[in-house]
Design a protein around this motif. Structure first.
Motif, PDB file in Angstrom:
ATOM      1  N   UNK A 171     -11.334  26.396 -29.305  1.00  0.00           N
ATOM      2  CA  UNK A 171     -12.388  25.575 -28.687  1.00  0.00           C
ATOM      3  C   UNK A 171     -13.747  25.885 -29.289  1.00  0.00           C
ATOM      4  N   UNK A 172     -14.011  27.162 -29.538  1.00  0.00           N
ATOM      5  CA  UNK A 172     -15.292  27.542 -30.147  1.00  0.00           C
ATOM      6  C   UNK A 172     -15.434  26.969 -31.554  1.00  0.00           C
ATOM      7  N   UNK A 173     -14.315  26.789 -32.230  1.00  0.00           N
ATOM      8  CA  UNK A 173     -14.348  26.211 -33.572  1.00  0.00           C
ATOM      9  C   UNK A 173     -14.389  24.691 -33.545  1.00  0.00           C
ATOM     10  N   UNK A 174     -14.398  24.110 -32.352  1.00  0.00           N
ATOM     11  CA  UNK A 174     -14.525  22.658 -32.225  1.00  0.00           C
ATOM     12  C   UNK A 174     -13.220  21.903 -32.188  1.00  0.00           C
ATOM     13  N   UNK A 175     -12.115  22.574 -31.933  1.00  0.00           N
ATOM     14  CA  UNK A 175     -10.820  21.884 -31.883  1.00  0.00           C
ATOM     15  C   UNK A 175     -10.644  21.169 -30.544  1.00  0.00           C
ATOM     16  N   UNK A 176     -10.136  19.959 -30.600  1.00  0.00           N
ATOM     17  CA  UNK A 176      -9.771  19.263 -29.371  1.00  0.00           C
ATOM     18  C   UNK A 176      -8.377  19.724 -28.954  1.00  0.00           C
ATOM     19  N   UNK A 177      -7.886  19.311 -27.771  1.00  0.00           N
ATOM     20  CA  UNK A 177      -6.564  19.796 -27.320  1.00  0.00           C
ATOM     21  C   UNK A 177      -5.433  19.523 -28.297  1.00  0.00           C
ATOM     22  N   UNK A 178      -5.432  18.347 -28.933  1.00  0.00           N
ATOM     23  CA  UNK A 178      -4.350  18.057 -29.876  1.00  0.00           C
ATOM     24  C   UNK A 178      -4.426  18.946 -31.107  1.00  0.00           C
ATOM     25  N   UNK A 179      -5.633  19.178 -31.624  1.00  0.00           N
ATOM     26  CA  UNK A 179      -5.774  20.059 -32.772  1.00  0.00           C
ATOM     27  C   UNK A 179      -5.366  21.488 -32.430  1.00  0.00           C
ATOM     28  N   UNK A 180      -5.701  21.928 -31.226  1.00  0.00           N
ATOM     29  CA  UNK A 180      -5.282  23.259 -30.785  1.00  0.00           C
ATOM     30  C   UNK A 180      -3.771  23.347 -30.718  1.00  0.00           C
ATOM     31  N   UNK A 181      -3.165  22.301 -30.181  1.00  0.00           N
ATOM     32  CA  UNK A 181      -1.700  22.264 -30.093  1.00  0.00           C
ATOM     33  C   UNK A 181      -1.052  22.290 -31.468  1.00  0.00           C
ATOM     34  N   UNK A 182      -1.554  21.461 -32.370  1.00  0.00           N
ATOM     35  CA  UNK A 182      -0.900  21.281 -33.668  1.00  0.00           C
ATOM     36  C   UNK A 182      -1.177  22.426 -34.645  1.00  0.00           C
ATOM     37  N   UNK A 183      -2.405  22.930 -34.653  1.00  0.00           N
ATOM     38  CA  UNK A 183      -2.792  23.924 -35.653  1.00  0.00           C
ATOM     39  C   UNK A 183      -2.650  25.367 -35.168  1.00  0.00           C
ATOM     40  N   UNK A 184      -2.642  25.574 -33.856  1.00  0.00           N
ATOM     41  CA  UNK A 184      -2.593  26.939 -33.335  1.00  0.00           C
ATOM     42  C   UNK A 184      -1.245  27.225 -32.668  1.00  0.00           C
ATOM     43  N   UNK A 185      -0.883  26.394 -31.701  1.00  0.00           N
ATOM     44  CA  UNK A 185       0.301  26.693 -30.895  1.00  0.00           C
ATOM     45  C   UNK A 185       1.612  26.420 -31.631  1.00  0.00           C
ATOM     46  N   UNK A 186       1.666  25.325 -32.368  1.00  0.00           N
ATOM     47  CA  UNK A 186       2.915  25.009 -33.064  1.00  0.00           C
ATOM     48  C   UNK A 186       3.297  26.064 -34.102  1.00  0.00           C
ATOM     49  N   UNK A 187       2.385  26.512 -34.971  1.00  0.00           N
ATOM     50  CA  UNK A 187       2.770  27.579 -35.915  1.00  0.00           C
ATOM     51  C   UNK A 187       3.181  28.870 -35.227  1.00  0.00           C
TER      52      UNK A 187
END
Length: 272
Positions: free
Chosen positions: A170-186
């Motif tokens: 969130x601090x890097x400006x990710x929206x929920x979908x970006x957080x899901x795809x770039x952080x949680x999925x890997x």
């Protein structure tokens, strides 16, 4: 005393392994016999002579290649749909706040208790009205709207990921979908691999749905196709065993390639 217990444990493991492997070895040996050897009483344990030609004969005497290709299409599309839909729904249940979240998740878990034979008739009626009968679509399309087991598995994986990763995104400006795809999925790769393997094994070996939705032989999946050849191979039942063993090869290959993900933790892989 400890040494004796250790050897006893090894002996127990060896006997248990032999009991589990023995039926498979019997099937392998039977697939290499002639029909006379296969039906001999008392049976011979080892084939003599070994008939390696049984396996090429299966490919020449049947549409084994077409059956395999149909199963590959169904399995691959099911895996993609299960991984995408289940992980997205699970992320919403694990990380997003919305009304009746826990109640809806309880309903999703409740659907796991419904036997497939209960839902197969309503599904048949729906697919008939949509004109999808005798196609491969009914065999994989349901995986694209969420799989209860997959949702449960991925939700537990996402809940175990520290909230610090989400806050940093969130601090890097990710929206929920970006957080899901770039952080949680890997970070959930081990669980995604587990879901993919379970889905593949289920769809590859499925027999109930294909027997209900498919009527044309060219659309049969591999298990359905092998069963349909039982009458054709009457008097040559060793071919049935050879075909069944050949159908196991893709499962073994997929499991061997994805096995490493089972021993990894979601958190450790994310930190790495």
């Amino acid at each position: 005393m400890k040494k004796k217990f250790k050897w006893f444990s090894y002996l127990l493991i060896a006997i248990s392994s032999l009991v589990m492997v023995l039926p498979f070895l019997t099937a392998v040996f039977n697939s290499l016999k002639s029909f006379q050897q296969y039906t001999k009483v008392p049976p011979d344990w080892l084939p003599n002579p070994v008939q390696w030609s049984n396996y090429p004969d299966v490919l020449q005497m049947s549409n084994f290649g077409q059956f395999t290709w149909n199963s590959i299409i169904v399995s691959v599309l099911s895996i993609i749909g299960a991984v995408l839909s289940s992980s997205m729904i699970a992320y919403a249940f694990a990380r997003l706040d919305f009304p009746f979240r826990n109640s809806l998740f309880a309903i999703v878990l409740g659907t796991m208790m419904i036997p497939p034979v209960v839902t197969i008739i309503p599904q048949f009626i729906i697919f008939k009205q949509l004109g999808m009968l005798d196609t491969l679509t009914p065999l994989w399309i349901l995986e694209w709207v969420g799989q209860p087991f997959g949702i449960f598995l991925m939700r537990q994986a996402f809940l175990n990921i520290p909230k610090d990763y989400e806050e940093a995104a969130k601090l890097d400006g990710c929206n929920p979908f970006q957080t899901f795809w770039k952080i949680f999925m890997p970070m959930a790769k081990p669980h995604l691999a587990t879901l993919a393997i379970f889905t593949f094994m289920t769809k590859w070996n499925e027999i109930l749905a294909p027997s209900i939705f498919l009527t044309s032989k060219e659309n049969f999946t591999l298990p359905m196709g092998v069963l349909s050849l039982a009458g054709q191979w009457y008097g040559n039942e060793q071919y049935m065993i050879a075909a069944a063993l050949m159908s196991l090869v893709p499962i073994l290959i997929v499991f061997l390639f994805a096995e490493k993900y089972f021993v990894r933790g979601a958190n450790s892989s994310g930190i790495k």
